[in-house]
Enzyme design. Structure first.
Site, PDB file in Angstrom:
ATOM      1  CB  SER A 103      -5.035 -54.511 -45.142  1.00 53.29           C
ATOM      2  OG  SER A 103      -4.175 -55.282 -44.301  1.00 53.29           O
ATOM      3  CG  ASP A 104      -1.945 -57.274 -50.452  1.00 50.81           C
ATOM      4  OD1 ASP A 104      -1.401 -58.219 -49.840  1.00 50.81           O
ATOM      5  OD2 ASP A 104      -1.898 -57.162 -51.687  1.00 50.81           O
ATOM      6  CD1 TRP A 105       1.055 -60.566 -44.742  1.00 51.46           C
ATOM      7  CD2 TRP A 105      -0.947 -60.446 -45.713  1.00 51.46           C
ATOM      8  NE1 TRP A 105       0.269 -61.588 -44.224  1.00 51.46           N
ATOM      9  CE2 TRP A 105      -0.964 -61.538 -44.800  1.00 51.46           C
ATOM     10  CE3 TRP A 105      -2.107 -60.178 -46.425  1.00 51.46           C
ATOM     11  CZ2 TRP A 105      -2.079 -62.348 -44.604  1.00 51.46           C
ATOM     12  CZ3 TRP A 105      -3.217 -60.987 -46.233  1.00 51.46           C
ATOM     13  CH2 TRP A 105      -3.200 -62.040 -45.342  1.00 51.46           C
TER      14      TRP A 105
END
Length: 670
Positions: A222-224
């Site tokens: 995932s993106d952060w």
């Protein structure tokens, strides 16, 4: 060290493995598994560490030209070179995976993150991304392709839904990732936004396409802070959540015990995380730093030189002549560290602190050059009128009146182009436009250099100046590169990887539907030049455009059939007395389609170096895919029988050669 499998881990360990370790590492269970370290870095490594006071600081690293500037080179060897150099930076900062490149399509000219992306065209974006990944991973460091997908605006990016039809997804937004997957990136990052209502981190359908059709065999993370529900994202195929979120981990454990996620689903993700950890360590065996820091800086300068685009050169005012009286204006000529860049997770703390174009030009030309900033740089984010007049605009006008040639350095920077924010408009700040107009009114022999990460509206002043160079966000050796181009030591060869429309109102997306929750991609397939081909009156500088100090002639286009594939060849000759490089672009048009198709589409390109008077043959191969469209009715790529035109040219609007071919029963005929 024992090589563990999912069978060696408990259910609790496997779920914990899917939730990362802190901010930048995968879980290692106190050394039981290899730990993988990741860092931001599409355009220069942004490695964060704790200093002696316990404060988080970003370590200085080589600042390379932005992804947009790299794409303006149209040079796959430059992309591979940049990847190799970034790998060296990773070794020095003990980083296993570089979080880049970003391959999102530049759909919207105001997207605050456009400087991190390559192009409005999926083939150009995909080929540059693939070469970049090959460069990084050839040196043993892993790459992370991002952000999958349709993250084309920063507005409300955590919740906004990109509403897009299946055919457009397949023909435009998936293609850069499809091409880049051929380079076998070890990992990929999902986006923040929703895609047709579904969060990108829970994009089951998209992840299935990546793995089953595009051959992606790495780990998806995932993106952060993009994971809303760890169980849903794991079931979809998102393998690692970054950073560690205890609440999400505990909820996933409860869901497992309640039977909401099966052990098989957890194992599938855990196996890919384990594979990533061991793969990264094995890739590094026998490898290490290849280039010195100075060699990397030289590479950064080369990429900047190849990526600067000469947009206008009236009366051949450039290159500068020896003995000419030059005056320089604009705070970007003497920028502070970080000014020639966008903001956000890709912002680099450069090794170089002080930059001075004036001194570089003085050393090269052997003359004293007067300088007046005319406007200063306000670092406060969101102050869109930041570039105000300096204390002595009258002094600047006096310098302009006395000079043979004025050079005005203008642009944007971290407070206009930034992650999490979109630009307010395409124009330069008012103070900069006024300064350009005032100086050009006194002396029309004015050259404007633009430092920006995406398209700029130049309509207010373009007709008043003699030359324009689009320098982009050119990295810490960018001013050296610019000096060489201004003085003729380097012949400009960059071409635009995105269309510059007349203004934002002329763009394909200006009238599109947007609200707080939804962005409709109502332009469909007509992204970038595909739209402007039908509306040429809205173009200021077309996709693929760029001038040179050389002149090139194209000739003798031939097409050879090989079943459903084609071999296309033609000649390019440098008819000038100056060595140079030309970027040849090959487009395909279906002449009488039975479904809607853009007028033409880029299918291949080649950057050719030519000595003065030299002639070279260019040969490219087009597979049947170059003639295909995605049939939603049949869920596959389809090539219809009919007449097609294969075209070669120097830009999307300057087609020089063309040849008609016929496809009959899936085979090429003439």
């Amino acid at each position: 060290m024992k090589r563990y499998t999912v069978k060696d881990l408990s259910a609790e360990e496997k779920i914990r493995l899917l939730c990362s370790n802190g901010f930048w590492h995968t879980m290692d269970f106190n050394g039981k598994l290899p730990s993988v370290s990741v860092s931001d870095g599409p355009i220069g490594l942004r490695a964060e560490r704790k200093n002696e006071k316990g404060e988080t600081v970003t370590l200085p690293s080589v600042s390379y030209p932005s992804s947009q500037s790299l794409a303006n080179t149209w040079d796959k060897s430059c992309a591979a070179l940049m990847g190799e150099c970034l790998a060296d930076d990773c070794y020095e900062k003990e980083t296993d995976i570089l979080l880049g490149p970003g391959a999102n399509i530049k759909r919207h000219p105001l997207n605050g993150r456009n400087f991190e992306y390559f192009s409005e065209d999926p083939v150009l974006a995909g080929e540059i991304a693939a070469s970049y990944i090959n460069g990084v991973q050839s040196r043993g460091i892993g790459a992370c392709l991002k952000h999958f997908c349709c993250n084309n605006l920063e507005y409300n990016r955590f919740e906004q839904s990109s509403e897009i039809d299946e055919r457009t997804l397949r023909e435009i937004y998936y293609v850069p990732f499809e091409i880049a997957c051929k380079a076998k990136p070890v990992s990929m990052m999902s986006a923040y936004n929703r895609i047709n209502g579904q969060y990108a981190s829970e994009n089951t359908k998209g992840f299935k396409v990546l793995r089953e059709e595009f051959g992606f065999d790495g780990a998806m993370y995932s993106d952060w802070e993009a994971v809303r529900n760890r169980t849903s994202s794991a079931k979809a195929g998102c393998d690692i959540e970054f950073p560690f979120n205890e609440k999400n981990y505990l909820q996933c454990m409860e869901d497992y015990k309640a039977g909401k996620i099966t052990e098989e689903e957890i194992d599938a993700c855990a196996e890919r995380v384990l594979k990533l950890a061991y793969r990264c360590k094995e890739m590094q065996n026998g490898k290490g730093v290849k280039r010195t820091v100075e060699e990397r800086l030289v590479a950064a300068q080369k990429i900047a030189e190849e990526g600067m685009v000469l947009l206008k050169n009236e009366s051949w005012i450039l290159p500068l002549k020896k003995g000419a009286k030059i005056a320089v204006f604009g705070c970007y000529a003497k920028p502070e560290r970080g000014m020639l860049a966008g903001d956000g997770s890709s912002r680099v703390v450069s090794l170089t602190e002080n930059f001075d174009l004036v001194k570089l030009l003085e050393d090269e030309l052997g003359v004293k050059i007067p300088f007046e900033s005319m406007y200063y740089y306000d670092k406060v984010l969101g102050t869109n009128g930041y570039a105000h007049y300096a204390a002595k605009p009258q002094q600047g006008k006096n310098y302009a009146a006395s000079a043979d040639i004025n050079i005005v350095c203008a642009g944007t920077g971290i407070n206009i182009e930034a992650e999490a924010n979109d630009r307010a408009d395409m124009r330069l700040p008012l103070a900069q436009e006024r300064a350009i107009e005032d100086l050009a009114a006194i002396n029309p022999n004015t050259v404007v250099v633009i430092f920006a990460g995406s398209a700029i509206d130049v309509s207010a002043w373009e007709h008043k100046v003699k030359a324009i160079i689009y320098a982009g966000f050119c990295g810490e050796r960018g001013l050296n590169a610019l000096c060489n181009i201004l003085c003729g030591k380097v012949n400009p060869s960059g071409k635009l990887s995105e269309t510059f429309p007349v203004n934002f109102q002329s763009s394909a997306v200006a009238g599109g539907y947007v609200d707080t929750a939804v962005t409709r991609y109502s332009e469909g397939l007509d992204v970038g030049y595909r739209y402007y081909d039908r509306h040429p009156q809205f173009i200021k500088y077309p996709f693929g455009f760029g001038l040179s100090y050389s002149e090139f002639v194209y000739s003798d286009l031939k097409v050879k059939a090989d079943g459903s594939d084609a071999e296309v060849s033609f000649y390019i000759k440098n008819v000038s007395v100056t060595d140079g490089s030309e970027i040849a672009q090959i487009y395909v048009q279906e002449c009488s389609p039975v479904v809607y198709r853009p007028i033409k589409e880029l299918k291949s390109f080649e950057k050719v170096k030519l000595a003065a008077g030299e002639k070279k043959k260019v040969t490219v191969k087009l597979t049947s895919r170059a003639f295909a469209y995605y049939s939603v009715a049949e869920d596959c790529w389809r090539v219809n029988d009919g007449v097609y035109r294969i075209m070669a040219g120097s830009s999307s609007r300057n087609i020089i050669l063309s040849k008609t071919v016929v496809i009959e029963n899936g085979k090429l005929k003439f």
